[in-house]
Scaffold this motif. Structure first.
Motif, PDB file in Angstrom:
ATOM      1  N   LEU A 158       0.669  -1.154  -0.437  1.00  0.00           N
ATOM      2  CA  LEU A 158      -0.138   0.002  -0.424  1.00  0.00           C
ATOM      3  C   LEU A 158       1.266   1.169  -0.182  1.00  0.00           C
ATOM      4  O   LEU A 158       0.482   2.179  -0.195  1.00  0.00           O
ATOM      5  CB  LEU A 158      -0.839   0.062   1.477  1.00  0.00           C
ATOM      6  CG  LEU A 158      -2.146  -1.065   0.927  1.00  0.00           C
ATOM      7  CD1 LEU A 158      -2.604  -0.898   2.380  1.00  0.00           C
ATOM      8  CD2 LEU A 158      -3.041  -0.750   0.551  1.00  0.00           C
ATOM      9  N   SER A 159       2.092   1.227   0.769  1.00  0.00           N
ATOM     10  CA  SER A 159       3.494   2.545   0.211  1.00  0.00           C
ATOM     11  C   SER A 159       3.564   2.991  -0.337  1.00  0.00           C
ATOM     12  O   SER A 159       3.401   2.144  -2.234  1.00  0.00           O
ATOM     13  CB  SER A 159       4.018   2.158   1.333  1.00  0.00           C
ATOM     14  OG  SER A 159       4.936   1.565   0.580  1.00  0.00           O
ATOM     15  N   GLY A 160       3.451   4.019  -0.993  1.00  0.00           N
ATOM     16  CA  GLY A 160       4.101   4.628  -2.468  1.00  0.00           C
ATOM     17  C   GLY A 160       5.066   4.709  -2.649  1.00  0.00           C
ATOM     18  O   GLY A 160       5.402   4.972  -3.608  1.00  0.00           O
ATOM     19  N   ALA A 161       5.833   4.422  -1.772  1.00  0.00           N
ATOM     20  CA  ALA A 161       7.809   3.785  -2.139  1.00  0.00           C
ATOM     21  C   ALA A 161       7.123   2.240  -2.985  1.00  0.00           C
ATOM     22  O   ALA A 161       8.392   2.383  -3.899  1.00  0.00           O
ATOM     23  CB  ALA A 161       8.283   3.579  -0.784  1.00  0.00           C
ATOM     24  N   TYR A 162       6.632   1.616  -2.405  1.00  0.00           N
ATOM     25  CA  TYR A 162       6.570   0.355  -2.879  1.00  0.00           C
ATOM     26  C   TYR A 162       6.551   0.460  -4.589  1.00  0.00           C
ATOM     27  O   TYR A 162       6.605   0.381  -5.059  1.00  0.00           O
ATOM     28  CB  TYR A 162       5.302  -0.881  -2.420  1.00  0.00           C
ATOM     29  CG  TYR A 162       6.171  -1.581  -2.611  1.00  0.00           C
ATOM     30  CD1 TYR A 162       7.032  -3.177  -2.027  1.00  0.00           C
ATOM     31  CD2 TYR A 162       4.609  -2.855  -3.544  1.00  0.00           C
ATOM     32  CE1 TYR A 162       6.543  -4.263  -2.443  1.00  0.00           C
ATOM     33  CE2 TYR A 162       4.572  -3.927  -4.118  1.00  0.00           C
ATOM     34  CZ  TYR A 162       6.348  -4.619  -3.943  1.00  0.00           C
ATOM     35  OH  TYR A 162       6.308  -6.170  -4.207  1.00  0.00           O
ATOM     36  N   ARG A 163       5.238   0.929  -4.527  1.00  0.00           N
ATOM     37  CA  ARG A 163       4.702   1.576  -5.860  1.00  0.00           C
ATOM     38  C   ARG A 163       5.466   2.346  -7.199  1.00  0.00           C
ATOM     39  O   ARG A 163       5.784   2.275  -8.093  1.00  0.00           O
ATOM     40  CB  ARG A 163       3.268   2.125  -5.935  1.00  0.00           C
ATOM     41  CG  ARG A 163       1.739   1.635  -5.120  1.00  0.00           C
ATOM     42  CD  ARG A 163       0.783   1.754  -5.192  1.00  0.00           C
ATOM     43  NE  ARG A 163       0.024   1.490  -3.974  1.00  0.00           N
ATOM     44  CZ  ARG A 163      -1.330   2.136  -3.167  1.00  0.00           C
ATOM     45  NH1 ARG A 163      -0.894   3.521  -3.657  1.00  0.00           N
ATOM     46  NH2 ARG A 163      -1.891   1.683  -3.170  1.00  0.00           N
ATOM     47  N   ARG A 164       5.475   3.000  -6.244  1.00  0.00           N
ATOM     48  CA  ARG A 164       7.048   3.826  -7.346  1.00  0.00           C
ATOM     49  C   ARG A 164       8.101   2.686  -8.281  1.00  0.00           C
ATOM     50  O   ARG A 164       8.570   3.005  -8.505  1.00  0.00           O
ATOM     51  CB  ARG A 164       7.822   5.009  -6.839  1.00  0.00           C
ATOM     52  CG  ARG A 164       6.970   5.937  -6.660  1.00  0.00           C
ATOM     53  CD  ARG A 164       7.774   7.416  -5.760  1.00  0.00           C
ATOM     54  NE  ARG A 164       8.056   7.212  -4.667  1.00  0.00           N
ATOM     55  CZ  ARG A 164       7.720   7.517  -3.550  1.00  0.00           C
ATOM     56  NH1 ARG A 164       6.468   7.796  -3.391  1.00  0.00           N
ATOM     57  NH2 ARG A 164       7.705   7.443  -2.011  1.00  0.00           N
ATOM     58  N   VAL A 165       8.814   1.720  -6.781  1.00  0.00           N
ATOM     59  CA  VAL A 165       9.499   0.936  -6.985  1.00  0.00           C
ATOM     60  C   VAL A 165       8.989  -0.224  -8.495  1.00  0.00           C
ATOM     61  O   VAL A 165       9.486  -0.687  -8.972  1.00  0.00           O
ATOM     62  CB  VAL A 165      10.718   0.382  -6.518  1.00  0.00           C
ATOM     63  CG1 VAL A 165      11.503  -0.476  -6.192  1.00  0.00           C
ATOM     64  CG2 VAL A 165      10.676   0.758  -4.779  1.00  0.00           C
ATOM     65  N   PHE A 166       7.928  -0.871  -8.233  1.00  0.00           N
ATOM     66  CA  PHE A 166       7.161  -1.793  -8.356  1.00  0.00           C
ATOM     67  C   PHE A 166       6.741  -1.768  -9.122  1.00  0.00           C
ATOM     68  O   PHE A 166       6.113  -2.863  -9.996  1.00  0.00           O
ATOM     69  CB  PHE A 166       7.436  -3.104  -7.355  1.00  0.00           C
ATOM     70  CG  PHE A 166       8.180  -3.774  -6.770  1.00  0.00           C
ATOM     71  CD1 PHE A 166       9.146  -4.480  -7.956  1.00  0.00           C
ATOM     72  CD2 PHE A 166       8.237  -3.132  -5.592  1.00  0.00           C
ATOM     73  CE1 PHE A 166      10.696  -5.140  -6.472  1.00  0.00           C
ATOM     74  CE2 PHE A 166       9.468  -3.839  -4.730  1.00  0.00           C
ATOM     75  CZ  PHE A 166      10.354  -4.759  -5.395  1.00  0.00           C
ATOM     76  N   GLY A 167       5.465  -1.005  -9.212  1.00  0.00           N
ATOM     77  CA  GLY A 167       4.444  -0.299 -10.308  1.00  0.00           C
ATOM     78  C   GLY A 167       2.808  -0.665  -9.244  1.00  0.00           C
ATOM     79  O   GLY A 167       3.036  -1.733  -8.105  1.00  0.00           O
TER      80      GLY A 167
END
Length: 146
Positions: A99-108
């Motif tokens: 759910l974190s924004g950092a995770y989505r930025r790295v993995f999409g």
């Protein structure tokens, strides 16, 4: 039945290694052991920096519960609840991290898809642990006295 316990213990140790390997990257970066400047590891820096310490502690606890369950299996002690706790903590933390924004930025968003095959294997291992624990341990009869 001890062979099935050993095979299940090996599976638990492999799961712990699989789950703990990314944690080693976090720890190495946080402790200053690695300083990525090129390659795919550079993409991880934002995620490594954004992840709070408490999540790493919970992750470590989840990883350590699996070898404890493996050891208890081999020693013929109840291990199911250690397994369930380890897998439950890991799955819950994984969903929280997704759910974190950092995770989505790295993995999409592609990595957010849930892996049902892995869940099926985890449930099957849990059922096998339960089944093994239900089987009575054969008592070794003492040798007959002359």
């Amino acid at each position: 039945m001890i062979w099935l316990r050993i095979v299940l213990a090996i599976l638990l140790l492999l799961q712990a290694a699989s789950t703990g390997f990314p944690l080693m990257g976090f720890a190495a970066y946080r402790l200053g052991v690695i300083h990525p400047t090129a390659g795919p590891a550079v993409l991880m820096i934002s995620l490594w920096s954004a992840t709070p310490d408490w999540q790493l502690v919970v992750w470590l606890a989840a990883v350590l519960l699996l070898p404890v369950a493996a050891l208890r299996l081999v020693l013929r002690r109840p291990a199911l609840w250690f397994y369930v706790a380890g897998i439950g903590l890991n799955m819950g933390l994984t969903q929280l991290m997704h759910l974190s924004g950092a995770y989505r930025r790295v993995f999409g968003t592609a990595a957010l898809r849930f892996n049902y095959d892995r869940l099926a294997v985890l449930v099957l291992v849990g059922l096998l642990i339960w089944w093994v624990e239900q089987r009575p341990v054969k008592a070794i009869s003492p040798p007959a006295s002359p």
